[in-house]
Design an enzyme around this catalytic site. Structure first.
Site, PDB file in Angstrom:
ATOM      1  N   SER A 154      28.784  73.861 -15.611  1.00  0.00           N
ATOM      2  CA  SER A 154      28.855  74.365 -14.768  1.00  0.00           C
ATOM      3  C   SER A 154      29.735  75.190 -13.800  1.00  0.00           C
ATOM      4  O   SER A 154      29.507  75.442 -12.431  1.00  0.00           O
ATOM      5  CB  SER A 154      27.509  74.355 -13.450  1.00  0.00           C
ATOM      6  OG  SER A 154      26.658  73.501 -14.488  1.00  0.00           O
ATOM      7  N   GLY A 207      25.268  73.048 -17.532  1.00  0.00           N
ATOM      8  CA  GLY A 207      24.374  74.361 -18.398  1.00  0.00           C
ATOM      9  C   GLY A 207      22.963  73.794 -17.218  1.00  0.00           C
ATOM     10  O   GLY A 207      22.185  73.904 -17.305  1.00  0.00           O
ATOM     11  N   HIS A 213      32.220  68.508 -28.338  1.00  0.00           N
ATOM     12  CA  HIS A 213      31.988  68.773 -27.633  1.00  0.00           C
ATOM     13  C   HIS A 213      30.770  67.896 -26.926  1.00  0.00           C
ATOM     14  O   HIS A 213      30.181  67.146 -28.009  1.00  0.00           O
ATOM     15  CB  HIS A 213      31.701  70.392 -28.007  1.00  0.00           C
ATOM     16  CG  HIS A 213      30.856  71.403 -26.952  1.00  0.00           C
ATOM     17  ND1 HIS A 213      28.938  70.584 -26.357  1.00  0.00           N
ATOM     18  CD2 HIS A 213      31.018  71.715 -25.300  1.00  0.00           C
ATOM     19  CE1 HIS A 213      28.566  71.001 -25.048  1.00  0.00           C
ATOM     20  NE2 HIS A 213      30.087  71.623 -24.544  1.00  0.00           N
ATOM     21  N   GLU A 256      33.361  67.103 -19.795  1.00  0.00           N
ATOM     22  CA  GLU A 256      32.630  67.356 -19.680  1.00  0.00           C
ATOM     23  C   GLU A 256      31.217  66.388 -19.368  1.00  0.00           C
ATOM     24  O   GLU A 256      31.005  66.043 -20.168  1.00  0.00           O
ATOM     25  CB  GLU A 256      32.401  68.329 -20.964  1.00  0.00           C
ATOM     26  CG  GLU A 256      33.533  69.840 -20.628  1.00  0.00           C
ATOM     27  CD  GLU A 256      32.633  70.923 -21.716  1.00  0.00           C
ATOM     28  OE1 GLU A 256      32.863  72.336 -21.321  1.00  0.00           O
ATOM     29  OE2 GLU A 256      31.996  70.735 -22.747  1.00  0.00           O
ATOM     30  N   GLU A 270      27.831  68.212 -27.385  1.00  0.00           N
ATOM     31  CA  GLU A 270      26.238  69.364 -27.302  1.00  0.00           C
ATOM     32  C   GLU A 270      26.355  68.201 -29.402  1.00  0.00           C
ATOM     33  O   GLU A 270      25.359  68.495 -29.553  1.00  0.00           O
ATOM     34  CB  GLU A 270      25.913  70.763 -28.012  1.00  0.00           C
ATOM     35  CG  GLU A 270      25.502  70.573 -26.079  1.00  0.00           C
ATOM     36  CD  GLU A 270      25.867  72.395 -25.631  1.00  0.00           C
ATOM     37  OE1 GLU A 270      26.635  72.884 -26.555  1.00  0.00           O
ATOM     38  OE2 GLU A 270      26.478  72.102 -24.718  1.00  0.00           O
ATOM     39  N   ASN A 328      33.877  78.638 -23.905  1.00  0.00           N
ATOM     40  CA  ASN A 328      33.060  78.642 -24.849  1.00  0.00           C
ATOM     41  C   ASN A 328      31.543  79.276 -25.252  1.00  0.00           C
ATOM     42  O   ASN A 328      31.004  78.885 -24.261  1.00  0.00           O
ATOM     43  CB  ASN A 328      32.513  76.978 -25.043  1.00  0.00           C
ATOM     44  CG  ASN A 328      31.488  76.053 -25.919  1.00  0.00           C
ATOM     45  OD1 ASN A 328      31.471  76.708 -26.557  1.00  0.00           O
ATOM     46  ND2 ASN A 328      31.145  74.698 -26.153  1.00  0.00           N
ATOM     47  N   LYS A 337      29.517  79.147 -27.213  1.00  0.00           N
ATOM     48  CA  LYS A 337      28.305  77.986 -28.079  1.00  0.00           C
ATOM     49  C   LYS A 337      27.490  79.162 -29.275  1.00  0.00           C
ATOM     50  O   LYS A 337      28.011  79.911 -29.641  1.00  0.00           O
ATOM     51  CB  LYS A 337      27.492  77.755 -26.862  1.00  0.00           C
ATOM     52  CG  LYS A 337      27.858  76.837 -25.914  1.00  0.00           C
ATOM     53  CD  LYS A 337      27.065  76.179 -25.060  1.00  0.00           C
ATOM     54  CE  LYS A 337      28.092  75.111 -23.911  1.00  0.00           C
ATOM     55  NZ  LYS A 337      27.301  74.296 -23.371  1.00  0.00           N
TER      56      LYS A 337
HETATM   57  P1  PGA Z   1      28.154  75.429 -19.052  1.00  0.00           P
HETATM   58  O1  PGA Z   1      28.771  74.617 -19.881  1.00  0.00           O
HETATM   59  O2  PGA Z   1      29.679  75.983 -17.860  1.00  0.00           O
HETATM   60  O3  PGA Z   1      27.346  76.259 -19.368  1.00  0.00           O
HETATM   61  O4  PGA Z   1      27.789  74.182 -18.143  1.00  0.00           O
HETATM   62  C1  PGA Z   1      30.610  74.041 -19.982  1.00  0.00           C
HETATM   63  C2  PGA Z   1      30.336  73.472 -21.290  1.00  0.00           C
HETATM   64  O5  PGA Z   1      29.850  73.090 -22.139  1.00  0.00           O
HETATM   65  O6  PGA Z   1      31.414  73.697 -21.819  1.00  0.00           O
END
Ligand code: PGA
Length: 253
Positions: free
Chosen positions: A216, A176, A98, A170, A100, A12, A14
């Site tokens: 992560s 992140g 997601h 997640e 976010e 992803n 983003k």
């Molecule tokens: P990350 O993000 O691997 O940077 O923690 C995962 C995600 O939000 O899909």
């Protein structure tokens, strides 16, 4: 029973990479993962880079995903993108709900559901994200939250359509942040998700459902996560932005 689910590793990206940068990243990745046959590889660049990445991965073992879609077919929805547009850009998958989007853009279980039903009705595969915040985990509300997100997001989705659904667990506190859930913590929730799907759709659908972990994930921790009984893949943000690290993730042993 032996787990026969094909692992699915998705990057992803983003809000990162211009079309030119995205093309270069995809081109660098293609030879690195070319030999991979026993797992699915998916890239989710931003909308503006979909076509460039589609060209770069044409006739390879990598599939294209978008990061969102709208539930209407067309019309006065400024800033939105339809399922048709995604299909025409070469997408096979779309990420929906997601955290976010839930956190910053008002995404709810209801809008997740509308997007999911539209995606599935148009033949797109849906990667539906669920996950709890740290406060919810500390209040012992993980199952309640995940159960609600699943039931709401999947309302009206048939067992036949579930074949085109992947669930991504997640935990918001792990995205992140460098804080990964332990393999056991993640697997507990994955197991709970599979039980919920079993209650909604029966054992066959639940047994076939692929559940990705996200938050992560790195080349260093992917193998211990993937060794767990109910973890069938990874949805990767940060570590998917470099060809070497994403290729290493895809090739977990
Ligand atoms: P990350 O993000 O691997 O940077 O923690 C995962 C995600 O939000 O899909």
């Amino acid at each position: 029973m032996v787990n026969k689910r094909t692992p699915i590793i998705a990057g992803n990206w983003k809000m990162n990479k211009t079309p030119k940068e995205a093309r270069e990243l995809a081109q660098a990745l293609v030879p690195l993962v070319a030999g991979v046959k026993d797992r699915e590889v998916v890239l989710a660049p931003p909308f503006t880079a979909l076509s460039a990445v589609a060209e770069a991965i044409n006739k390879t073992n990598i599939a294209l995903a978008a990061q969102n879609l709208h539930w209407e077919d067309k019309g006065a929805f400024t800033g939105e993108i339809s399922a048709e547009m995604l299909l025409d850009s070469g997408c096979r998958y779309v990420i929906i709900g997601h955290s976010e989007r839930r956190q910053y853009f008002g995404e709810t279980d209801e809008t997740v559901n509308k997007r999911t039903r539209k995606a599935l009705s148009k033949g797109l595969r849906a990667i539906i994200c669920v996950g709890e915040t740290l406060a919810e985990r500390e209040a012992s509300k993980v199952n309640e939250i995940i159960g609600r997100q699943l039931a709401g997001g999947l309302a009206g989705v048939t067992a036949a359509d579930m074949q085109s659904v992947v669930i991504a667990y997640e935990p918001v506190w792990a995205i992140g942040t460098g804080k990964t859930a332990t393999p056991e913590q993640a697997n507990d929730v994955h197991h709970f998700i599979r039980e919920q799907i079993k209650a909604l759709y029966g054992p066959e659908t639940a047994g076939a459902l692929r559940i990705q972990y996200g938050g992560s994930v790195t080349p260093e921790n992917v193998s211990t996560l993937m060794a767990m009984s109910d973890i069938d893949g990874a949805l990767v943000g940060g570590a998917s932005l470099k060809p070497e690290s994403f290729a290493a993730l895809v090739k977990f042993t």
